[in-house]
Design an enzyme around this catalytic site. Structure first.
Site: not given
Length: 157
Positions: A44-46
């Site tokens: 998700g952060c990527t």
């Protein structure tokens, strides 16, 4: 004291990638997007970081600087930034000073275990250092477009 909409954000200084130190006072005259994410190199952060990277020219055209913040180390940030070709800086908040200022540390659950973690959140600060918009409990799809639209509208106001 935590930030509040339509109130000035307290000045801060924090270490960032590329050997930089980021301070709100040093960004006066520019709009600032600060997005908090749980951990470098997670799916998700990527995806979220790639969204900001892909729209960075549009943010810059709206007089807006973008910074990602997590509790990861600068070394971890440098690797994440290089691997994903992020063209904006990542701020390391190991001491959680920014996390506390923006009140993003929340009780979370993963596989039945509770822990204190970063609630994915984004903040839009105007060119005078006043918080104008916040998004908490962010879901990644469509989020960057919403932040960009808000930044563009604020820049025209």
């Amino acid at each position: 004291m935590a930030v509040a909409i339509d109130q000035p954000v307290a000045d801060f200084e924090a270490p960032a990638t590329s050997g930089q130190s980021v301070s709100l006072a040093g960004l006066k005259g520019k709009q600032v997007v600060i997005y908090f994410y749980p951990k470098d190199s997670t799916p998700g952060c990527t995806t979220q970081g790639q969204g900001f990277r892909d729209q960075l020219d549009a943010f810059k055209a709206a007089n807006t600087e973008v910074f990602g913040v997590s509790r990861d180390s600068l070394k971890s940030h440098e690797n994440f930034k290089a691997k994903q070709e992020f063209t904006f800086e990542l701020i390391s908040d190991k001491e959680e000073a920014l996390c506390q200022l923006f009140d993003v540390i929340k009780l979370k659950k993963l596989y039945g275990k509770e822990y204190m973690g970063v609630d994915r959140s984004t903040f839009l600060i105007d060119k005078n250092g006043v918080l104008r918009q916040e998004w908490r409990g962010v879901k990644v799809p469509g989020h960057v477009d919403a932040v960009l639209a808000a930044a563009q509208a604020l820049n025209k106001a």
